[in-house]
Design an enzyme around this catalytic site. Structure first.
Site, PDB file in Angstrom:
ATOM      1  N   ASP A   1     -20.206   6.251 -47.183  1.00 39.39           N
ATOM      2  CA  ASP A   1     -19.357   5.713 -46.126  1.00 39.39           C
ATOM      3  C   ASP A   1     -19.423   4.191 -46.076  1.00 39.39           C
ATOM      4  OD1 ASP A   1     -18.649   8.268 -45.560  1.00 39.39           O
ATOM      5  OD2 ASP A   1     -19.688   8.401 -43.637  1.00 39.39           O
TER       6      ASP A   1
ATOM      7  N   THR B   1     -14.614   7.054 -40.919  1.00 35.08           N
ATOM      8  CA  THR B   1     -14.946   6.054 -41.931  1.00 35.08           C
ATOM      9  C   THR B   1     -13.769   5.128 -42.200  1.00 35.08           C
ATOM     10  OG1 THR B   1     -16.545   7.558 -42.951  1.00 35.08           O
ATOM     11  CG2 THR B   1     -15.743   5.734 -44.304  1.00 35.08           C
ATOM     12  N   VAL B   2     -12.583   5.704 -42.340  1.00 43.99           N
ATOM     13  CA  VAL B   2     -11.392   4.874 -42.551  1.00 43.99           C
ATOM     14  C   VAL B   2     -11.138   3.987 -41.342  1.00 43.99           C
ATOM     15  CG1 VAL B   2      -8.876   4.924 -42.833  1.00 43.99           C
ATOM     16  CG2 VAL B   2     -10.315   6.472 -44.174  1.00 43.99           C
TER      17      VAL B   2
ATOM     18  N   LYS C   1     -23.733   2.598 -40.753  1.00 44.71           N
ATOM     19  CA  LYS C   1     -23.662   4.051 -40.678  1.00 44.71           C
ATOM     20  C   LYS C   1     -24.972   4.547 -40.094  1.00 44.71           C
ATOM     21  CE  LYS C   1     -22.089   8.252 -41.632  1.00 44.71           C
ATOM     22  NZ  LYS C   1     -20.883   8.835 -41.026  1.00 44.71           N
TER      23      LYS C   1
ATOM     24  N   GLY D   1     -11.581  10.994 -39.762  1.00 44.92           N
ATOM     25  CA  GLY D   1     -11.165   9.648 -40.140  1.00 44.92           C
ATOM     26  C   GLY D   1     -12.028   8.527 -39.599  1.00 44.92           C
TER      27      GLY D   1
END
Length: 223
Positions: A52, A18-19, A40, A16
């Protein structure tokens, strides 16, 4: 302007990061009024641009930025979904960590906050002689460690925190990802365990869905 840089690492891949990065960026902008950008470090498994970064912007509710279109927010994108050292070799390229550092510093001069998302876990090889954790230590970035409520995460979390302690990396906060819900009893117990074992490390609990919002109190450890 010299902005703050936080390195967002995970206890494993698909935990998780990226979220978490997108939701934290949105909260810093919306509820704290900060000028924030995400980055990133390296993207693998993409034939084109960084998936992402696109996800960050969707979660933030903003379009791709000029820095995204120029490649500044993700200097390296590789096609094969594997660790960077292998992905770079398959694409016939090399990773120059100075390129990533320079990109981050350029973003730092434009924004109050740069959230730099890593790749995989802390022990992922970037190149043959360098791991993600080596880069974080070298740069002296404070760490936001993303963990989760899924079965097995406690082991990975404790190992990651142990590694940070051995490497002298400051952990600014644990980011507790509750999505997707798998077992509410494990979720509650793991969160309570981490709070009791590491009382000095703030824990930011993410909402159960991507549409959820973090409050100013939630993100206080970053301010």
């Amino acid at each position: 302007m010299e902005g703050k840089i936080f390195f967002v690492a995970g206890i494993d891949t698909n935990v998780g990061k990226t979220v978490a990065t997108g939701l934290l960026a949105r909260a810093l902008a919306e509820v704290a009024g900060r000028k924030v950008i995400t980055q990133k470090m390296i993207q693998t498994g993409c034939p084109g641009g960084s998936e992402d970064i696109e996800a960050h912007r969707r979660l933030q509710g903003i379009p791709l930025q000029e820095e995204d279109l120029s490649g500044l927010t993700c200097p390296y994108v590789f096609t094969y979904p594997c660790s960077p050292h292998m992905a770079a070799e398959r694409d016939g390229r090399e990773v120059d960590l100075r390129v990533i550092t320079e990109a981050t510093e350029r973003l730092r001069k434009r924004y109050e906050y740069v959230l730099l998302e890593g790749v995989g876990g802390l022990m992922v090889p970037i190149e043959e002689t360098s791991l993600v954790i080596d880069y974080v230590r070298e740069r002296g970035y404070p760490l936001l460690l993303v963990t989760s409520a899924k079965l097995g995460s406690l082991n990975h979390t404790l190992l990651s925190l142990y590694a940070c302690e051995r490497y002298g990396i400051p952990v600014r906060a644990l980011i507790y990802n509750r999505y997707p819900i798998e077992d509410e009893a494990i979720e509650a117990n793991s969160l309570a365990y981490l709070r009791a074992r590491y009382p000095s490390i703030p824990i930011i609990v993410l909402p159960h869905s991507e549409e959820g919002r973090l409050s100013l109190e939630d993100i206080a450890p970053l301010l």
